[in-house]
Write an enzyme that holds these catalytic residues in place. Structure first.
Site, PDB file in Angstrom:
ATOM      1  N   LYS A 180      -4.053  57.989  15.274  1.00 38.83           N
ATOM      2  CA  LYS A 180      -4.655  58.386  16.560  1.00 38.83           C
ATOM      3  C   LYS A 180      -4.046  59.687  17.073  1.00 38.83           C
ATOM      4  O   LYS A 180      -4.747  60.544  17.606  1.00 38.83           O
ATOM      5  CB  LYS A 180      -4.446  57.255  17.592  1.00 38.83           C
ATOM      6  N   LEU A 194      -9.469  53.241  22.927  1.00 42.22           N
ATOM      7  CA  LEU A 194      -8.342  53.347  23.859  1.00 42.22           C
ATOM      8  C   LEU A 194      -7.751  54.749  23.731  1.00 42.22           C
ATOM      9  O   LEU A 194      -7.645  55.277  22.623  1.00 42.22           O
ATOM     10  CB  LEU A 194      -7.274  52.315  23.520  1.00 42.22           C
ATOM     11  N   HIS A 203     -16.739  51.579  33.984  1.00 44.03           N
ATOM     12  CA  HIS A 203     -16.772  50.258  33.346  1.00 44.03           C
ATOM     13  C   HIS A 203     -17.783  49.371  34.069  1.00 44.03           C
ATOM     14  O   HIS A 203     -17.784  49.315  35.299  1.00 44.03           O
ATOM     15  CB  HIS A 203     -15.375  49.624  33.393  1.00 44.03           C
ATOM     16  N   ASN A 236     -12.747  56.778  33.761  1.00 41.76           N
ATOM     17  CA  ASN A 236     -13.632  55.937  32.955  1.00 41.76           C
ATOM     18  C   ASN A 236     -14.594  55.176  33.860  1.00 41.76           C
ATOM     19  O   ASN A 236     -14.301  54.920  35.025  1.00 41.76           O
ATOM     20  CB  ASN A 236     -12.789  54.938  32.143  1.00 41.76           C
ATOM     21  N   GLY A 275     -25.424  57.435  25.422  1.00 36.57           N
ATOM     22  CA  GLY A 275     -25.207  58.596  26.287  1.00 36.57           C
ATOM     23  C   GLY A 275     -26.107  58.674  27.499  1.00 36.57           C
ATOM     24  O   GLY A 275     -26.339  59.756  28.034  1.00 36.57           O
ATOM     25  N   SER A 276     -26.584  57.521  27.990  1.00 40.23           N
ATOM     26  CA  SER A 276     -27.433  57.603  29.186  1.00 40.23           C
ATOM     27  C   SER A 276     -26.610  58.063  30.395  1.00 40.23           C
ATOM     28  O   SER A 276     -27.129  58.753  31.282  1.00 40.23           O
ATOM     29  CB  SER A 276     -28.137  56.269  29.461  1.00 40.23           C
TER      30      SER A 276
HETATM   31  C1  GRF Z   1     -21.881  52.017  30.166  1.00 39.62           C
HETATM   32  O1  GRF Z   1     -22.359  50.742  30.542  1.00 39.62           O
HETATM   33  C2  GRF Z   1     -20.479  52.208  30.637  1.00 39.62           C
HETATM   34  O2  GRF Z   1     -20.187  51.525  31.812  1.00 39.62           O
HETATM   35  C3  GRF Z   1     -19.659  51.654  29.506  1.00 39.62           C
HETATM   36  O3  GRF Z   1     -20.380  52.014  28.341  1.00 39.62           O
HETATM   37  C4  GRF Z   1     -21.766  52.112  28.648  1.00 39.62           C
HETATM   38  C5  GRF Z   1     -22.264  53.409  28.094  1.00 39.62           C
HETATM   39  O4  GRF Z   1     -23.662  53.490  28.097  1.00 39.62           O
HETATM   40  N1  GRF Z   1     -18.313  52.166  29.529  1.00 39.62           N
HETATM   41  P1  GRF Z   1     -24.357  54.888  27.785  1.00 39.62           P
HETATM   42  O5  GRF Z   1     -23.957  55.326  26.389  1.00 39.62           O
HETATM   43  O6  GRF Z   1     -23.915  55.879  28.816  1.00 39.62           O
HETATM   44  O7  GRF Z   1     -25.834  54.636  27.855  1.00 39.62           O
END
Ligand code: GRF
Length: 189
Positions: free
Chosen positions: A61, A88, A105, A103, A11-12
């Protein structure tokens, strides 16, 4: 605009959104699919309600996504912000929130979709990678791109330094994209 953040892990990026004073008041809910995820503590600390569920306790789901939908309706959520949500999105949520799920990524999509995108780029020995924000569709990291930022991979980079670099960019990049969406309600053309 009311936001729900979806996350499964550390959750950073959730924290980066919470720490932005222009975004924090809009975050009404954290949706989490892992009861032990560190992100839950972050939400509690910030006073943000959490809906946590275990997929295996549902028949399918559609059943857990229906419960998520009920929560989203309760909090009048306009936009779902995925930040490390490792699932998903199915037709139940997609149908109700078309072009209203975004999202983050850690690659320059369409290259290196799916899991371990940072490792995929590192092992491929490409000279640059980056981060992408995109609208979510039924595929794995395939929806329309909203914004991207490039990050150079230097010769001396290790997996650790590259990962750190990418996260540092994400924590600045994603809040900026979310604010842009909140201001303009950018639509898919
Ligand atoms: C991030 O690198 C994001 O791009 C990917 O998952 C990771 C989540 O990291 N989808 P965090 O839990 O927010 O630290």
């Amino acid at each position: 605009m009311n936001l729900a953040v979806f996350a499964s892990g550390t959750g950073s990026n959730f924290q980066a959104l919470v720490d932005d004073p222009a975004i924090f008041p809009a975050i009404k809910l954290l949706v989490c699919d892992k009861k032990t995820a560190a992100v839950i503590g972050r939400a509690e600390q910030a006073g943000i309600p959490v809906f946590v569920f275990a997929a295996k306790e549902y028949a399918d789901k559609a059943s857990f996504e229906q419960e998520i939908l009920d929560e989203l309706a309760y909090y009048s959520i306009d936009l779902c912000v995925l930040a490390g949500y490792m699932r998903l999105i199915g037709p139940t949520l997609l149908g109700a929130f078309q072009n209203r799920i975004v999202n983050l990524h850690p690659s320059l999509l369409p290259v290196f979709p799916g899991k371990d995108a940072i490792g995929q780029a590192y092992r491929a020995q490409v000279k640059e990678t980056g981060v992408t924000a995109h609208f979510v569709d039924s595929g794995m990291d395939t929806g329309p791109v909203i914004a991207q930022e490039k990050i150079a991979i230097e010769k001396e980079d290790t997996m650790e330094t590259l990962t750190e670099k990418i996260h540092r960019v994400e924590h600045r990049f994603y809040p900026a994209v979310v604010k842009q969406l909140m201001a303009s309600r950018k639509e898919v053309e």
